[in-house]
Design a protein around this motif. Structure first.
Motif, PDB file in Angstrom:
ATOM      1  N   ILE A  46       3.486   4.579  -7.648  1.00 43.99           N
ATOM      2  CA  ILE A  46       3.578   5.294  -6.372  1.00 43.99           C
ATOM      3  C   ILE A  46       4.295   6.625  -6.552  1.00 43.99           C
ATOM      4  CG2 ILE A  46       4.590   5.244  -4.078  1.00 43.99           C
ATOM      5  CD1 ILE A  46       4.101   2.331  -3.950  1.00 43.99           C
ATOM      6  N   VAL A  97       0.857  -1.187   0.000  1.00 46.96           N
ATOM      7  CA  VAL A  97       0.000   0.000   0.000  1.00 46.96           C
ATOM      8  C   VAL A  97       0.890   1.232   0.000  1.00 46.96           C
ATOM      9  CG1 VAL A  97      -1.700   1.309   1.298  1.00 46.96           C
ATOM     10  CG2 VAL A  97      -1.842  -1.156   1.228  1.00 46.96           C
ATOM     11  N   PRO A  98       0.709   2.115  -0.988  1.00 49.87           N
ATOM     12  CA  PRO A  98       1.565   3.284  -1.034  1.00 49.87           C
ATOM     13  C   PRO A  98       1.402   4.138   0.219  1.00 49.87           C
ATOM     14  CG  PRO A  98       0.056   3.234  -2.909  1.00 49.87           C
ATOM     15  CD  PRO A  98      -0.244   2.058  -2.077  1.00 49.87           C
ATOM     16  N   ALA A 158      -7.170   6.766  -4.384  1.00 50.71           N
ATOM     17  CA  ALA A 158      -6.187   6.122  -3.500  1.00 50.71           C
ATOM     18  C   ALA A 158      -6.376   4.613  -3.526  1.00 50.71           C
ATOM     19  CB  ALA A 158      -6.324   6.635  -2.069  1.00 50.71           C
ATOM     20  N   THR A 179       4.667  16.226   3.789  1.00 48.33           N
ATOM     21  CA  THR A 179       3.842  17.150   3.014  1.00 48.33           C
ATOM     22  C   THR A 179       2.373  16.983   3.353  1.00 48.33           C
ATOM     23  OG1 THR A 179       5.446  16.902   1.252  1.00 48.33           O
ATOM     24  CG2 THR A 179       3.405  18.005   0.694  1.00 48.33           C
ATOM     25  N   ILE A 180       1.937  15.717   3.458  1.00 46.29           N
ATOM     26  CA  ILE A 180       0.515  15.482   3.711  1.00 46.29           C
ATOM     27  C   ILE A 180       0.124  15.971   5.101  1.00 46.29           C
ATOM     28  CG2 ILE A 180      -1.188  13.653   4.100  1.00 46.29           C
ATOM     29  CD1 ILE A 180       0.044  12.195   1.754  1.00 46.29           C
ATOM     30  N   ILE A 226     -11.384  17.004   1.179  1.00 47.86           N
ATOM     31  CA  ILE A 226     -11.481  15.729   1.904  1.00 47.86           C
ATOM     32  C   ILE A 226     -12.636  15.710   2.901  1.00 47.86           C
ATOM     33  CG2 ILE A 226      -9.880  16.336   3.759  1.00 47.86           C
ATOM     34  CD1 ILE A 226      -8.613  13.591   3.399  1.00 47.86           C
ATOM     35  N   ALA A 264      -3.726   1.885  -4.754  1.00 48.93           N
ATOM     36  CA  ALA A 264      -3.297   0.843  -3.826  1.00 48.93           C
ATOM     37  C   ALA A 264      -3.545  -0.543  -4.418  1.00 48.93           C
ATOM     38  CB  ALA A 264      -4.030   0.992  -2.489  1.00 48.93           C
ATOM     39  N   VAL A 282     -10.957  11.261  -2.439  1.00 48.27           N
ATOM     40  CA  VAL A 282      -9.662  10.766  -2.000  1.00 48.27           C
ATOM     41  C   VAL A 282      -9.629   9.247  -2.038  1.00 48.27           C
ATOM     42  CG1 VAL A 282      -8.135  10.552  -0.024  1.00 48.27           C
ATOM     43  CG2 VAL A 282      -9.081  12.752  -0.613  1.00 48.27           C
ATOM     44  N   ARG A 317      -7.636  16.279  -2.380  1.00 47.68           N
ATOM     45  CA  ARG A 317      -7.151  16.423  -1.007  1.00 47.68           C
ATOM     46  C   ARG A 317      -7.795  17.594  -0.287  1.00 47.68           C
ATOM     47  NH1 ARG A 317      -1.214  17.461  -0.450  1.00 47.68           N
ATOM     48  NH2 ARG A 317      -1.668  18.026   1.690  1.00 47.68           N
ATOM     49  N   SER A 358      -5.783   9.907   7.614  1.00 50.54           N
ATOM     50  CA  SER A 358      -6.164  11.251   8.057  1.00 50.54           C
ATOM     51  C   SER A 358      -7.632  11.509   7.750  1.00 50.54           C
ATOM     52  CB  SER A 358      -5.256  12.311   7.436  1.00 50.54           C
ATOM     53  OG  SER A 358      -5.740  12.752   6.218  1.00 50.54           O
ATOM     54  N   LEU A 359      -8.141  10.877   6.689  1.00 47.17           N
ATOM     55  CA  LEU A 359      -9.569  11.012   6.388  1.00 47.17           C
ATOM     56  C   LEU A 359     -10.411  10.393   7.499  1.00 47.17           C
ATOM     57  CD1 LEU A 359     -11.801  11.652   4.296  1.00 47.17           C
ATOM     58  CD2 LEU A 359     -11.465   9.387   3.377  1.00 47.17           C
ATOM     59  N   VAL A 392     -10.411  13.616  10.058  1.00 47.19           N
ATOM     60  CA  VAL A 392     -11.518  14.386   9.508  1.00 47.19           C
ATOM     61  C   VAL A 392     -12.858  13.852   9.997  1.00 47.19           C
ATOM     62  CG1 VAL A 392     -12.647  15.121   7.394  1.00 47.19           C
ATOM     63  CG2 VAL A 392     -10.168  15.030   7.499  1.00 47.19           C
ATOM     64  N   GLN A 393     -13.057  12.519   9.868  1.00 47.38           N
ATOM     65  CA  GLN A 393     -14.384  11.995  10.179  1.00 47.38           C
ATOM     66  C   GLN A 393     -14.597  11.739  11.666  1.00 47.38           C
ATOM     67  OE1 GLN A 393     -14.792   8.784   7.370  1.00 47.38           O
ATOM     68  NE2 GLN A 393     -15.604  10.158   5.810  1.00 47.38           N
ATOM     69  N   LEU A 424      -3.327   9.446   3.537  1.00 47.16           N
ATOM     70  CA  LEU A 424      -4.549  10.198   3.237  1.00 47.16           C
ATOM     71  C   LEU A 424      -5.766   9.514   3.830  1.00 47.16           C
ATOM     72  CD1 LEU A 424      -3.955  11.342  -0.436  1.00 47.16           C
ATOM     73  CD2 LEU A 424      -4.266  12.783   1.562  1.00 47.16           C
ATOM     74  N   ILE A 425      -5.824   8.183   3.706  1.00 46.17           N
ATOM     75  CA  ILE A 425      -7.001   7.469   4.208  1.00 46.17           C
ATOM     76  C   ILE A 425      -7.037   7.528   5.732  1.00 46.17           C
ATOM     77  CG2 ILE A 425      -8.035   5.172   4.397  1.00 46.17           C
ATOM     78  CD1 ILE A 425      -7.206   4.768   1.465  1.00 46.17           C
ATOM     79  N   ILE A 436      -0.715  -3.284  -5.236  1.00 46.96           N
ATOM     80  CA  ILE A 436      -0.769  -4.596  -4.581  1.00 46.96           C
ATOM     81  C   ILE A 436      -0.779  -5.707  -5.630  1.00 46.96           C
ATOM     82  CG2 ILE A 436      -2.226  -6.124  -3.204  1.00 46.96           C
ATOM     83  CD1 ILE A 436      -3.153  -3.662  -1.667  1.00 46.96           C
ATOM     84  N   ILE A 458       1.016  14.699  -5.701  1.00 48.37           N
ATOM     85  CA  ILE A 458       0.658  15.277  -4.411  1.00 48.37           C
ATOM     86  C   ILE A 458       1.577  16.437  -4.071  1.00 48.37           C
ATOM     87  CG2 ILE A 458       0.718  14.815  -1.929  1.00 48.37           C
ATOM     88  CD1 ILE A 458      -0.573  12.181  -2.521  1.00 48.37           C
ATOM     89  N   PHE A 462       1.429   7.289   0.708  1.00 44.42           N
ATOM     90  CA  PHE A 462       0.556   8.466   0.659  1.00 44.42           C
ATOM     91  C   PHE A 462      -0.915   8.080   0.688  1.00 44.42           C
ATOM     92  CE2 PHE A 462       1.523   7.580  -3.809  1.00 44.42           C
ATOM     93  CZ  PHE A 462       0.259   7.537  -4.349  1.00 44.42           C
ATOM     94  N   ALA A 463      -1.248   6.921   0.074  1.00 42.01           N
ATOM     95  CA  ALA A 463      -2.642   6.478   0.111  1.00 42.01           C
ATOM     96  C   ALA A 463      -3.039   6.166   1.545  1.00 42.01           C
ATOM     97  CB  ALA A 463      -2.824   5.250  -0.774  1.00 42.01           C
TER      98      ALA A 463
END
Lengths: 319, 303
Positions: B235, A145-146, B275, A262-263, B264, B279, B271, B261, A155-156, A160-161, A152-153, B283, B242, A148-149
């Motif tokens: 990636i 899994v990258p 993403a 950065t993120i 969000i 991913a 997002v 972003r 932090s989402l 955020v949620q 982001l997920i 994978i 980004i 940044f993905a």
């Protein structure tokens, strides 16, 4: 005698790599279309540009510029950021941006190692069991899994949620430790997931090999408890690859934190590199990238040397 | 007594049959293959699908949820259709990663194989060059390359095709040392085997030996790492987007992610859809590469 020669050889090789890499970086800067001085201060007058051109050695050709940069680097003068009329020393910026990055890397390493060691030991001990298979699949998936993905997920979901932590920012641990740790949770997690999987896989392979050794059977047959055999007799000899790779990652991670920083808007060295590239501060950019690649090569060489000295078997294997 | 003998006989008879039957592929392999096939299908035939165009904004439906009757995967807060964007992004991501890994891999393999085969000074220089390039983290290297090559002033912004071209060029440069080093290592192993020596002693030309004996043996290892490389190129592309350098305007997955972003909190699907696509693709590539590698190991051990 032998080790001294090895040391000298490695040091020469290491400095050659760093010198060539940094020279290529200046060459890259040199190839930027347009006048570098104009890029540094787009709105500066002719006189200011002339002064800057002289100060950075840009008026002395590519070799002159490189020599100017390198000799100043070696004496500890890391160059400047040129900002709307004024300037900032890169040294000052480094003092500010190095701690966040180092904390980030340190935490990620600690988390990854504390998770990877028991996971690796257990899945090697129970090789082929359901636990081992599930752990292997999950870890292999999560290493792909990258970052940044994941960042982001995470932090989402959590920032955020659910609103458990703040999505961005950095706090010094000496000012407000609680806020510091709270802000670090998500960035550290997104760095640590990939590390944990690769460490676990490394350790698992080595432990499986060690478990087949005769002295392990001997220890088990003496009636020593399994836990004690695993920790005392198996873990120690099989941890070298893991530790080597962890040390190597220290160098690589300094550059690898760019995206996470950065993120999550952490003012670390990766963030500064991205900023200096974005604002075309060529001198600062060159210095920062050179430092990162130096750190990488330095850790690489040191680890290589240490394993060479402590474990003579590796010397033969390399030939 | 009789029980044990029974067990042992069934064991003897059963094992070969079982082994032969057990050589089915892991579930992950099917999953990965399906996903890769789907992405390639979308990349090639995506334009046939009845989806709205990816770069028109639907002002009457801004930020629509996924599974809405007009837009399957919803729209962004600016009204761009997510499904069309993902399909278009698949085309760009597949194109960029395939081209750069193929070209970079070909150049890297050529350099790695020849230098390892001939050894001597060339090999020293090549190893040094690879080490230099690998000493700079690949994201930083492509960042620096991209910022230099895609430079544009405000009056003459770089065109889309130039940006994509430059992106592929810098990714290719990043790939060369990675695959080159693998090719070099594999060649070192194979070029000391007896059959190469025998061929040499019969007076076969060097390049014939490389073509007939070295390349076929080195190729599988490079192929396996090549799949991993495709994953990491995707990636890097996303990371560059980004960071604000890369393909602009939501034309790639990474670029969609970068655009989404900011929204969000209002439209999270902006997002998690790109993403997730990135991913899953990475994978799948890794699983595929791993499968190729393990089946390779089996072949190796049989010899």
């Amino acid at each position: 005698m032998d080790i001294a020669r090895l040391l000298v050889k490695r040091l020469v090789l290491m400095s050659t790599v760093v010198v060539i890499a940094t020279f290529l970086l200046s060459l890259l800067m040199w190839m930027l279309p347009g006048d570098p001085a104009q890029l540094l201060v787009p709105n500066g007058t002719e006189i200011i540009q002339k002064v800057i051109r002289h100060e950075t050695g840009l008026d002395r050709g590519i070799f002159g510029y490189y020599w100017h940069w390198l000799s100043h680097m070696l004496t500890g003068d890391f160059g400047k950021y040129y900002l709307n009329g004024g300037y900032r020393e890169v040294t000052e910026v480094l003092k500010r941006c190095l701690p966040p990055s180092l904390f980030l890397i340190l935490y990620a390493q600690i988390v990854a190692l504390t998770l990877a060691i028991p996971l690796g030991l257990i899945s090697a001990y129970k090789e082929g069991s359901r636990f081992d298979r599930i752990a292997s699949t999950v870890l292999f998936t999560s290493v792909s899994v990258p970052g940044f993905a994941l960042a982001l997920i995470l932090s989402l979901i959590f920032a955020v949620q659910l609103g458990w932590v703040d999505p961005i920012g950095y706090e010094s641990p000496f000012g407000d430790p609680w806020a510091h740790f709270k802000l670090m949770i998500l960035p550290v997690t997104s760095l640590a997931v990939g590390l944990t999987s690769s460490y676990t896989r490394l350790l698992r392979t080595d432990v499986i090999a060690t478990l087949k050794e005769d002295y392990v059977t001997m220890a088990a047959s003496k009636g020593i408890s399994n836990r004690r055999v695993l920790w005392k007799h198996v873990f120690r000899p099989s941890s070298t690859t893991l530790l080597t790779s962890a040390a190597l990652n220290m160098g690589g991670l300094i550059g690898g934190t760019i995206i996470v920083e950065t993120i999550f808007v952490i003012p670390g060295i990766g963030y500064e590199i991205a900023y200096s590239i974005g604002s075309r501060q060529v001198v600062a950019m060159q210095t920062l990238i050179a430092l990162v690649s130096f750190a990488y090569v330095f850790f690489n060489t040191t680890v290589d040397l240490l394993t060479n000295i402590t474990d003579p078997r590796t010397r033969e294997r390399r030939v | 007594m009789s029980e044990t003998s029974q067990l042992s006989t069934t064991d003897v008879i059963d094992t070969p049959v079982k082994v032969r039957r057990k050589r089915k592929r892991p579930l992950g392999f099917y999953f990965a293959a399906t996903w890769i096939a789907l992405i390639i299908f979308l990349a090639v035939f995506g334009w046939i699908l009845p989806a709205p165009s990816w770069d028109t904004s639907f002002y009457d439906s801004l930020g629509v949820h996924p599974f809405h009757h007009s837009h399957i995967l919803g729209t962004t807060l600016d009204g761009y259709d997510m499904f069309a964007g993902l399909v278009n992004g698949a085309r760009l991501s597949v194109f960029v990663s395939l081209v750069s890994v193929t070209i970079g891999g070909a150049i890297g393999t050529f350099i790695g194989v020849t230098s390892a085969y001939f050894r001597g000074k060339i090999d020293m220089i090549v190893t040094m060059a690879f080490n230099v390039m690998l000493s700079i983290p690949n994201l930083v290297l492509s960042l620096a390359l991209l910022s230099v090559l895609a430079y544009s002033d405000e009056n003459h912004p770089a065109t889309m095709s130039r940006r994509v071209g430059v992106l592929m060029l810098s990714l290719t440069i990043v790939i060369i040392p990675i695959l080159g080093r693998i090719a070099r290592g594999a060649t070192l192993q194979w070029s000391s085997r007896e059959f190469v020596l025998a061929s040499k002693s019969m007076g076969t030309k060097n390049f014939t030996i490389i073509r007939k004996h070295i390349l076929p043996n080195v190729a599988p290892a490079i192929l396996a790492i090549g799949f991993l490389a495709i994953g990491s190129v995707i990636i890097v592309e996303g990371s560059l987007a980004i960071l604000g350098i890369g393909v602009p305007g939501g034309a790639s997955w990474g670029s969609m992610l970068a655009n989404g972003r900011g929204n969000i909190a209002y439209s999270p699907w902006e997002v998690y859809l790109p993403a997730g696509a990135i991913a899953l693709t990475v994978i799948s590539c890794n699983w595929f590469g791993d499968y190729v590698r393990t089946s390779l190991d089996k072949r190796e051990s049989k010899i």
